[in-house]
Design an enzyme around this catalytic site. Structure first.
Site, short mmCIF file in Angstrom:
data_model
loop_
_atom_site.label_atom_id
_atom_site.label_comp_id
_atom_site.label_asym_id
_atom_site.label_seq_id
_atom_site.Cartn_x
_atom_site.Cartn_y
_atom_site.Cartn_z
N GLU A 1 0.84 -1.24 -0.01
CA GLU A 1 0.07 -0.06 -0.16
C GLU A 1 1.10 1.15 0.03
O GLU A 1 0.51 2.19 -0.84
CB GLU A 1 -0.86 -0.07 1.10
CG GLU A 1 -1.72 1.23 1.67
CD GLU A 1 -2.82 1.35 0.47
OE1 GLU A 1 -3.69 0.18 0.55
OE2 GLU A 1 -3.04 2.14 -0.14
N ASP B 1 1.03 3.79 -3.02
CA ASP B 1 0.88 5.36 -3.05
C ASP B 1 2.08 6.45 -3.51
O ASP B 1 1.84 7.28 -4.14
CB ASP B 1 0.46 5.73 -1.54
CG ASP B 1 -0.83 5.03 -1.01
OD1 ASP B 1 -1.52 4.44 -1.93
OD2 ASP B 1 -1.30 5.27 0.03
N SER C 1 -6.61 2.64 -4.27
CA SER C 1 -5.82 3.28 -3.64
C SER C 1 -4.56 3.56 -4.46
O SER C 1 -3.67 4.22 -4.41
CB SER C 1 -5.09 2.88 -2.33
OG SER C 1 -5.22 1.43 -2.53
#
Ligand SMILES: *[C@@H]1O[C@H](CO)[C@@H](O)[C@H](O)[C@H]1NC(C)=O
Ligand SMILES: *[C@@H]1O[C@H](CO)[C@@H](O)[C@H](O)[C@H]1NC(C)=O
Ligand SMILES: *[C@@H]1O[C@H](CO)[C@@H](O)[C@H](O)[C@H]1NC(C)=O
Ligand SMILES: *[C@@H]1O[C@H](CO)[C@@H](O)[C@H](O)[C@H]1NC(C)=O
Ligand SMILES: CC(=O)N[C@H]1CO[C@H](CO)[C@@H](O)[C@@H]1O
Length: 561
Positions: free
Chosen positions: A269, A273, A473
């Site tokens: 994650e 990002d 995301s």
């Protein structure tokens, strides 16, 4: 005084304010994947966050409307943190009553923020349980992560009740993965084995970013915030840029890390990002906010909000991977967090949240009755929510269609903001195969606002390129980076930054965006809806919003004063 309420029964009654409870409808049930490992020792230190009642919330909201309305004379006249503080700062009485209450329990180790509306105090478990009758602190563990939370709802005395919005550090365990999903779902979709995958070059080609579309020489910056026990690895970022950043000028280093990076392996994650915001928002200085909670009793997302209220110099664009089911959070908490978003908006800060990875979601109300399940903060009217798409033809840069995971729907908490009323009504009129109205709330804030590709990304993790990473995301930092580029161009022309984007975005009526018109996202697997939530349609829809950015055209539209 404290009758024991059973909070496991869904509270379908109207918002009664039961004496003493600040968060009467907060879900206090501990999710099954958290293991209770016993009571907290009476002398163990806890950190509690007191959200003090603010002043002038109405004026704050009106100010936000004016500064983000491109037809207003006040457009772009943003406030400094000082000015926000003089607007919302709690009354002297509120500050005095709360401090006196804390001091009378011997709690003096407290820190405030510039806006005086949060107070963070260290105390012992023993004292906290006396201060907040009803609370019972336990240690909980999940996958090696240890947290302290209360197993029962807390109360506060009547005379401080009216001076507080809520107390943080008792409930709300960190959601698993981004939206209650496990991170392994990030690696789904291996079925299209031959796909070459989304890279910065593919994104820049699809969204028409040329080599010249990178950040220039001004004080522009952007940030990603994530609150999982993950950290990004500087070595992975550097390697990612070596692999994938050849065709455009970029940074390979994060300008500033705020908070404490976790230990162990880099997280997918966090890597996703940071690698992608720096690929569209290329050559722009980038900050990384990570687990600002320094203690097991703190709520990381709340800690981030507290930080925003205490830092006068912040990046203009923030993209955030955090989301929870609306129905698991107290109204008091969501209302206050929403006010925090307004505080950021009046400062000219753009907040972009991922819309979630469960489509419309599904909540089992009774054995027979399901409804969709909106996600917060995606459902806040004061953030820009980003959904997900996928290429129509997986092997080419074709047009985009709905990615079935793309979060979207209607809030049960926030009413529909003026800026979107017309277009949402239009959608509800023309949409084919609309789900039954018992599944969603037509009067609520509808989301997402826009979208970008969210399927089959390449990420470098632990030094290896890894394909098939998917989720909103991914799309959120991609859009965030482009907003930063536009901010940069505006700064160059002496114009104010974009700030809270939605009023202006909805006025564009889709100009500058590729409309996504095909496909539906997922929802309840029951007889009535059979796994289908909403479907994309011409113009705005609750699956992909207004669509995905066509950068040069969006830049043109947003460069007009
Ligand atoms: C806010 O910043 C001030 C000054 O830098 C600091 O003393 C204070 O501890 C900070 N507040 C919190 C809650 O961290
Ligand atoms: C942008 O991309 C689309 C589709 O990829 C293309 O048709 C268009 O000509 C491009 N250029 C501009 C300036 O929109
Ligand atoms: C990249 O950013 C720097 C300032 O950080 C600036 O001096 C330089 O011109 C930018 N590069 C390009 C290609 O615009
Ligand atoms: C529908 O949303 C409104 C806010 O727009 C809220 O007041 C109402 O309680 C919601 N209804 C349900 C059934 O949740
Ligand atoms: C938000 C941001 O990046 N601000 C920077 C602007 O420039 C000054 C001086 O170089 C920096 O100290 C700030 O951090």
């Amino acid at each position: 005084m404290n009758t024991l309420l059973t909070f496991s029964i869904p509270l379908l009654c109207s918002p009664l304010v039961w004496s003493g409870y600040l968060e009467y409808n907060q879900d206090v049930l501990i999710p099954k994947d958290w293991k209770d490992v016993g009571r907290v020792h009476p002398k163990e230190e806890l950190h509690l966050t007191f959200a003090l009642k603010q002043q002038n919330s109405d004026l704050l909201e009106r100010t936000l409307r004016l500064v983000s309305d491109s037809d207003s004379a006040h457009y772009g006249k943003y406030l400094t943190l000082e000015e926000v503080s003089s607007l919302v700062r709690p009354s002297d009485l509120t500050q005095k009553v709360v401090r006196h209450w804390l001091q009378s329990h011997g709690i003096t180790d407290c820190q405030t923020v510039s806006t005086r509306d949060f107070l963070q105090c260290a105390t012992t478990a023993e004292t906290a349980e006396i201060l907040l009758p009803g609370s019972r602190f336990h240690h909980y563990n999940r996958d090696g992560l240890s947290q302290i939370r209360s197993s029962a709802p807390y109360t506060v005395p009547d005379d401080v009740h009216q001076h507080l919005d809520f107390v943080g550090g008792l409930h709300r365990l960190p959601p698993k993965g981004r939206h209650g999903l496990s991170t392994s779902s990030l690696k789904a979709d291996e079925k299209t084995g031959l796909h070459l995958g989304v890279t910065p070059a593919i994104l820049r080609a699809r969204y028409n970013l040329t080599a010249a579309d990178v950040g220039g020489p001004h004080n522009n910056s952007q940030a990603v915030a994530q609150f999982l026990e993950q950290y990004y690895s500087p070595a992975d970022l550097a390697e990612f840029m070596t692999f994938f950043g050849r065709s455009f000028k970029h940074h390979s280093l994060v300008e500033r890390v705020v908070g404490t990076q976790g230990h162990g392996k880099a997280g997918v994650e966090a890597s996703l990002d940071i690698e992608y915001i720096m690929s569209t928002g290329a050559n722009i200085s980038t900050w990384f906010f990570t687990n600002p909670g320094r203690h097991e009793s703190q709520e990381p997302f709340l800690q981030w909000l507290v930080l925003l209220s205490n830092m006068s110099d912040l990046p203009w664009v923030h993209t955030i991977s955090y989301g929870d089911d609306e129905d698991s959070l107290s109204t008091a908490y969501m209302m206050r967090v929403n006010t925090e978003f307004m505080k950021a908006g009046v400062r000219g800060i753009s907040l972009l949240f991922a819309s979630g990875d469960s489509g419309a979601g599904c909540r089992h109300l009774t054995k027979e009755q399901n409804s969709f399940r909106p996600s917060f903060p995606a459902s806040s009217p004061y953030v820009t929510t980003v959904g997900g798409t996928t290429f129509k033809n997986a092997f080419e840069i074709t047009y985009e269609v709905t990615h079935y995971i793309s979060g979207g729907g209607f809030s049960n908490v926030f009413k529909m903001p003026d800026y979107q009323v017309g277009v949402v009504d239009a959608y509800l009129k023309i949409a084919k195969a609309l789900p039954p109205q018992s599944y969603f709330n037509v009067s609520g804030r509808a989301y997402p606002d826009m979208a970008a590709l969210s399927d089959n990304y390449w990420v470098v993790m632990n030094r290896f390129p890894m394909p098939w990473v998917s989720g909103t995301s991914a799309s959120t930092p991609v859009v965030g980076g482009m907003m930063s580029l536009i901010n940069g161009q505006r700064l160059l022309k002496g114009l104010p930054v974009l700030g809270f984007l939605n009023p202006r975005l909805y006025k564009l009526k889709g100009r500058g965006l590729f409309d996504v018109m095909e496909g539906c996202h997922l929802s309840c697997l029951d007889e009535q809806v059979q796994g289908n939530g909403f479907c994309a349609a011409p113009s705005w829809d609750p699956v992909t919003g207004w669509g995905t950015p066509n950068y040069p055209s969006l830049l043109n539209a947003l460069l007009e004063a």
